[in-house]
Design a protein around this motif. Structure first.
Motif, mmCIF file in Angstrom:
data_model
loop_
_atom_site.group_PDB
_atom_site.id
_atom_site.type_symbol
_atom_site.label_atom_id
_atom_site.label_comp_id
_atom_site.label_asym_id
_atom_site.label_seq_id
_atom_site.Cartn_x
_atom_site.Cartn_y
_atom_site.Cartn_z
ATOM 1 N N VAL A 148 -17.762 -24.679 -58.026
ATOM 2 C CA VAL A 148 -17.618 -24.593 -59.473
ATOM 3 C C VAL A 148 -16.354 -23.804 -59.808
ATOM 4 C CG1 VAL A 148 -18.638 -23.668 -61.590
ATOM 5 C CG2 VAL A 148 -20.074 -24.772 -59.888
ATOM 6 N N HIS A 149 -15.546 -24.363 -60.690
ATOM 7 C CA HIS A 149 -14.347 -23.699 -61.208
ATOM 8 C C HIS A 149 -14.603 -23.357 -62.663
ATOM 9 C CE1 HIS A 149 -12.531 -25.141 -57.559
ATOM 10 N NE2 HIS A 149 -11.401 -24.520 -57.866
ATOM 11 N N LYS A 150 -14.304 -22.116 -63.053
ATOM 12 C CA LYS A 150 -14.564 -21.643 -64.406
ATOM 13 C C LYS A 150 -13.261 -21.421 -65.143
ATOM 14 C CE LYS A 150 -18.843 -19.391 -63.081
ATOM 15 N NZ LYS A 150 -19.595 -18.154 -63.041
ATOM 16 N N GLU A 151 -13.326 -21.574 -66.462
ATOM 17 C CA GLU A 151 -12.159 -21.341 -67.311
ATOM 18 C C GLU A 151 -11.806 -19.864 -67.343
ATOM 19 O OE1 GLU A 151 -11.115 -21.460 -72.038
ATOM 20 O OE2 GLU A 151 -12.731 -22.716 -71.307
ATOM 21 N N LYS A 185 -8.539 -28.731 -73.274
ATOM 22 C CA LYS A 185 -9.865 -28.514 -73.839
ATOM 23 C C LYS A 185 -9.767 -28.559 -75.357
ATOM 24 C CE LYS A 185 -12.969 -24.668 -74.511
ATOM 25 N NZ LYS A 185 -13.312 -23.322 -74.128
ATOM 26 N N ASN A 186 -10.732 -29.196 -76.011
ATOM 27 C CA ASN A 186 -10.778 -29.247 -77.462
ATOM 28 C C ASN A 186 -11.602 -28.060 -77.958
ATOM 29 O OD1 ASN A 186 -11.008 -29.860 -80.152
ATOM 30 N ND2 ASN A 186 -11.603 -31.982 -79.840
ATOM 31 N N ASN A 187 -10.953 -27.110 -78.643
ATOM 32 C CA ASN A 187 -11.639 -25.904 -79.104
ATOM 33 C C ASN A 187 -12.574 -26.171 -80.265
ATOM 34 O OD1 ASN A 187 -10.717 -24.168 -77.256
ATOM 35 N ND2 ASN A 187 -9.270 -23.121 -78.552
ATOM 36 N N ALA A 188 -12.381 -27.236 -81.005
ATOM 37 C CA ALA A 188 -13.239 -27.537 -82.147
ATOM 38 C C ALA A 188 -14.635 -27.958 -81.691
ATOM 39 C CB ALA A 188 -12.622 -28.636 -82.999
ATOM 40 N N THR A 189 -14.742 -28.671 -80.569
ATOM 41 C CA THR A 189 -16.046 -29.153 -80.109
ATOM 42 C C THR A 189 -16.642 -28.298 -79.000
ATOM 43 O OG1 THR A 189 -14.971 -30.646 -78.558
ATOM 44 C CG2 THR A 189 -15.532 -31.539 -80.729
ATOM 45 N N ASN A 190 -15.801 -27.681 -78.173
ATOM 46 C CA ASN A 190 -16.277 -26.871 -77.038
ATOM 47 C C ASN A 190 -15.880 -25.420 -77.249
ATOM 48 O OD1 ASN A 190 -16.868 -29.369 -76.092
ATOM 49 N ND2 ASN A 190 -15.560 -29.295 -74.313
ATOM 50 N N VAL A 191 -16.818 -24.611 -77.710
ATOM 51 C CA VAL A 191 -16.538 -23.200 -77.960
ATOM 52 C C VAL A 191 -16.732 -22.380 -76.688
ATOM 53 C CG1 VAL A 191 -17.158 -21.210 -79.365
ATOM 54 C CG2 VAL A 191 -17.247 -23.490 -80.349
ATOM 55 N N GLU A 192 -17.738 -22.697 -75.886
ATOM 56 C CA GLU A 192 -18.024 -21.930 -74.677
ATOM 57 C C GLU A 192 -17.022 -22.280 -73.576
ATOM 58 O OE1 GLU A 192 -20.165 -25.731 -74.703
ATOM 59 O OE2 GLU A 192 -20.380 -24.023 -76.031
ATOM 60 N N ARG A 193 -17.001 -21.465 -72.546
ATOM 61 C CA ARG A 193 -16.055 -21.658 -71.453
ATOM 62 C C ARG A 193 -16.425 -22.866 -70.605
ATOM 63 N NH1 ARG A 193 -13.967 -15.964 -69.003
ATOM 64 N NH2 ARG A 193 -13.112 -15.176 -70.933
ATOM 65 N N LEU A 194 -15.406 -23.528 -70.108
ATOM 66 C CA LEU A 194 -15.557 -24.749 -69.332
ATOM 67 C C LEU A 194 -15.925 -24.421 -67.889
ATOM 68 C CD1 LEU A 194 -15.063 -27.797 -69.813
ATOM 69 C CD2 LEU A 194 -12.752 -27.439 -68.995
ATOM 70 N N GLU A 195 -16.845 -25.204 -67.303
ATOM 71 C CA GLU A 195 -17.214 -25.079 -65.894
ATOM 72 C C GLU A 195 -17.239 -26.472 -65.288
ATOM 73 O OE1 GLU A 195 -20.838 -23.020 -65.142
ATOM 74 O OE2 GLU A 195 -20.105 -21.133 -65.966
ATOM 75 N N VAL A 196 -16.425 -26.681 -64.241
ATOM 76 C CA VAL A 196 -16.308 -27.989 -63.602
ATOM 77 C C VAL A 196 -16.384 -27.802 -62.099
ATOM 78 C CG1 VAL A 196 -14.864 -30.038 -63.368
ATOM 79 C CG2 VAL A 196 -14.761 -28.709 -65.462
ATOM 80 N N LYS A 197 -17.097 -28.711 -61.423
ATOM 81 C CA LYS A 197 -17.172 -28.646 -59.971
ATOM 82 C C LYS A 197 -15.988 -29.417 -59.394
ATOM 83 C CE LYS A 197 -20.474 -28.903 -56.230
ATOM 84 N NZ LYS A 197 -21.824 -29.271 -55.837
ATOM 85 N N LYS A 198 -15.082 -28.698 -58.699
ATOM 86 C CA LYS A 198 -13.864 -29.286 -58.158
ATOM 87 C C LYS A 198 -13.626 -28.774 -56.740
ATOM 88 C CE LYS A 198 -10.862 -30.568 -61.838
ATOM 89 N NZ LYS A 198 -10.727 -31.861 -61.299
ATOM 90 N N PHE A 199 -12.669 -29.414 -56.055
ATOM 91 C CA PHE A 199 -12.340 -29.026 -54.686
ATOM 92 C C PHE A 199 -11.393 -27.835 -54.683
ATOM 93 C CE2 PHE A 199 -9.804 -29.341 -50.793
ATOM 94 C CZ PHE A 199 -10.818 -29.353 -49.856
#
Length: 49
Positions: A44-47, A21-35
């Motif tokens: 949904v998988h959360k950071e 994850k690039n901290n300079a552009t993405n400050v909020e926590r990552l959420e991705v839909k994965k298996f």
């Protein structure tokens, strides 16, 4: 600066995936839909910290 983060399932809280994850552009926590292998569903998988 890219940072290695761990993704955890929102339903069963098992830590299944890691990604970068690039901290300079993405400050909020990552959420991705994965298996999730434990739940056997696409969820949904959360950071995590």
């Amino acid at each position: 600066m890219r940072k290695k983060v761990t993704l955890a399932c929102a339903q069963c809280n098992s830590r299944n995936y890691t990604t970068m994850k690039n901290n300079a552009t993405n400050v909020e926590r990552l959420e991705v839909k994965k298996f999730c292998k434990t739940c056997n569903l696409h969820i949904v998988h959360k950071e995590t910290k």
